[in-house]
Design a protein around this motif. Structure first.
Motif, short mmCIF file in Angstrom:
data_model
loop_
_atom_site.label_atom_id
_atom_site.label_comp_id
_atom_site.label_asym_id
_atom_site.label_seq_id
_atom_site.Cartn_x
_atom_site.Cartn_y
_atom_site.Cartn_z
N MET A 106 1.21 -0.89 0.26
CA MET A 106 -0.33 0.25 -0.42
C MET A 106 1.20 1.26 -0.18
N SER A 107 0.86 2.59 -0.74
CA SER A 107 1.21 3.41 -1.03
C SER A 107 0.89 4.37 -1.58
N PHE A 108 0.85 5.80 -0.42
CA PHE A 108 0.61 7.20 -0.97
C PHE A 108 1.63 8.19 -0.90
N GLN A 109 0.67 9.09 -1.97
CA GLN A 109 1.13 10.40 -1.21
C GLN A 109 0.41 11.57 -1.19
N PRO A 110 0.81 11.77 0.88
CA PRO A 110 0.36 12.34 1.46
C PRO A 110 -0.02 13.64 1.33
N ASN A 111 0.93 14.51 0.18
CA ASN A 111 1.35 15.77 -0.24
C ASN A 111 0.88 16.14 -1.19
N LEU A 112 0.06 15.37 -1.98
CA LEU A 112 -0.65 16.03 -2.82
C LEU A 112 -1.12 17.06 -3.48
N SER A 113 -2.17 16.86 -2.56
CA SER A 113 -2.64 18.50 -2.77
C SER A 113 -1.70 19.77 -2.85
N MET A 114 -0.01 19.95 -2.69
CA MET A 114 0.27 20.51 -3.05
C MET A 114 0.68 21.07 -4.63
N PHE A 144 8.56 20.37 -5.32
CA PHE A 144 8.06 19.46 -6.00
C PHE A 144 8.65 18.14 -5.87
N VAL A 145 9.67 18.04 -5.71
CA VAL A 145 11.25 16.92 -5.27
C VAL A 145 10.87 16.79 -4.40
N PHE A 146 11.04 17.26 -2.83
CA PHE A 146 11.41 17.02 -1.83
C PHE A 146 9.86 16.90 -0.70
N VAL A 147 8.96 17.48 -1.31
CA VAL A 147 7.17 17.72 -0.43
C VAL A 147 5.92 17.04 -0.86
N ALA A 148 5.67 17.31 -1.94
CA ALA A 148 4.69 17.15 -2.86
C ALA A 148 5.11 14.97 -3.96
N ASP A 191 5.05 -0.92 3.32
CA ASP A 191 5.36 -3.28 2.73
C ASP A 191 4.92 -4.37 3.47
N LYS A 192 4.19 -4.98 3.45
CA LYS A 192 3.29 -5.81 3.93
C LYS A 192 4.54 -6.91 3.52
N ASN A 193 5.26 -7.37 3.12
CA ASN A 193 6.04 -8.49 3.01
C ASN A 193 7.27 -8.74 4.19
N THR A 194 7.62 -7.21 4.08
CA THR A 194 8.60 -6.81 5.01
C THR A 194 8.67 -6.13 6.26
N ARG A 195 7.00 -6.53 6.00
CA ARG A 195 5.87 -5.49 7.32
C ARG A 195 6.56 -4.04 7.53
N LYS A 196 7.22 -3.57 6.35
CA LYS A 196 8.04 -2.03 6.95
C LYS A 196 7.28 -1.10 6.80
N VAL A 197 7.76 0.22 6.78
CA VAL A 197 7.49 1.87 6.77
C VAL A 197 8.36 2.41 5.73
N TYR A 198 8.67 2.73 4.82
CA TYR A 198 9.17 3.27 3.54
C TYR A 198 9.09 4.59 3.17
N LYS A 199 9.98 5.72 3.33
CA LYS A 199 9.46 6.62 2.81
C LYS A 199 9.91 7.37 1.41
N LYS A 200 9.65 7.15 0.95
CA LYS A 200 10.34 6.94 -0.57
C LYS A 200 10.03 8.47 -1.77
N ILE A 201 12.06 9.32 -2.15
CA ILE A 201 11.88 10.89 -2.51
C ILE A 201 12.19 10.01 -4.49
N PRO A 202 11.01 10.26 -4.94
CA PRO A 202 11.60 8.98 -6.32
C PRO A 202 12.80 9.76 -7.25
N GLY A 203 13.41 8.72 -7.25
CA GLY A 203 14.83 9.10 -7.88
C GLY A 203 15.81 9.89 -7.34
N LEU A 204 15.42 9.46 -5.29
CA LEU A 204 16.88 9.95 -4.85
C LEU A 204 17.23 8.81 -3.91
#
Length: 148
Positions: A1-9, A55-59, A66-79
């Motif tokens: 499961m994933s989502f972007q919390p600051n999409l309204s920016m 745009f890069v670091f917030v939105a 991740d249900k397989n590893t049972r961990k929460v990740y924060k991803k900044i695409p490309g970085l």
């Protein structure tokens, strides 16, 4: 499961881009002094830096559960992708530190040290309450069921 919390920016980013475009497209043709134009260009350049940062670091930040590893990740695409915590450590926090409600997650062991926002700010008016109810129904309740 994933989502972007600051999409309204993205709305704010579009408005800033429009103002930047106007300042570089219209200001050269205005009958104002060179020094005033230079100040407007400097302000527009600062706004460009702010828009790129937002745009890069917030939105574009994506929270990944991740249900397989049972961990929460924060991803900044490309970085990078940062591991935040295990599912067992996740604690939901209702943050009202600035007068508006925001949902954050934090580790149970260090709950006052670092919290990660998973929602935007919800105001106390009708529109904010409606957004909050929609967030709780669409994202928060399925998320809590997912990490159990």
């Amino acid at each position: 499961m994933s989502f972007q919390p600051n999409l309204s920016m993205f709305t704010k980013i579009r408005i800033f881009l429009f103002v930047i475009f106007l300042s570089f497209a219209v200001v050269p043709f205005l009958p104002i002094g060179f020094d005033v134009k230079r100040i407007i260009y400097l302000i527009a350049a600062g706004m460009c830096c702010y828009v790129v940062y937002d745009f890069v670091f917030v939105a574009k930040v994506t929270m990944i559960f991740d249900k397989n590893t049972r961990k929460v990740y924060k991803k900044i695409p490309g970085l990078f992708t940062k591991t935040l915590m295990n599912f067992e450590e996740v604690r939901l926090v209702n943050d009202t530190s600035y007068g508006t409600l925001m949902y954050t997650i934090g580790a149970k062991t260090s709950r006052f040290v670092k919290n990660y926002p998973i929602s935007e700010d919800f105001s106390d008016n009708k529109k904010g309450i409606k957004k909050q109810e929609e967030f709780e129904a669409v994202i928060l309740n399925p998320l809590l069921e997912f990490i159990k």
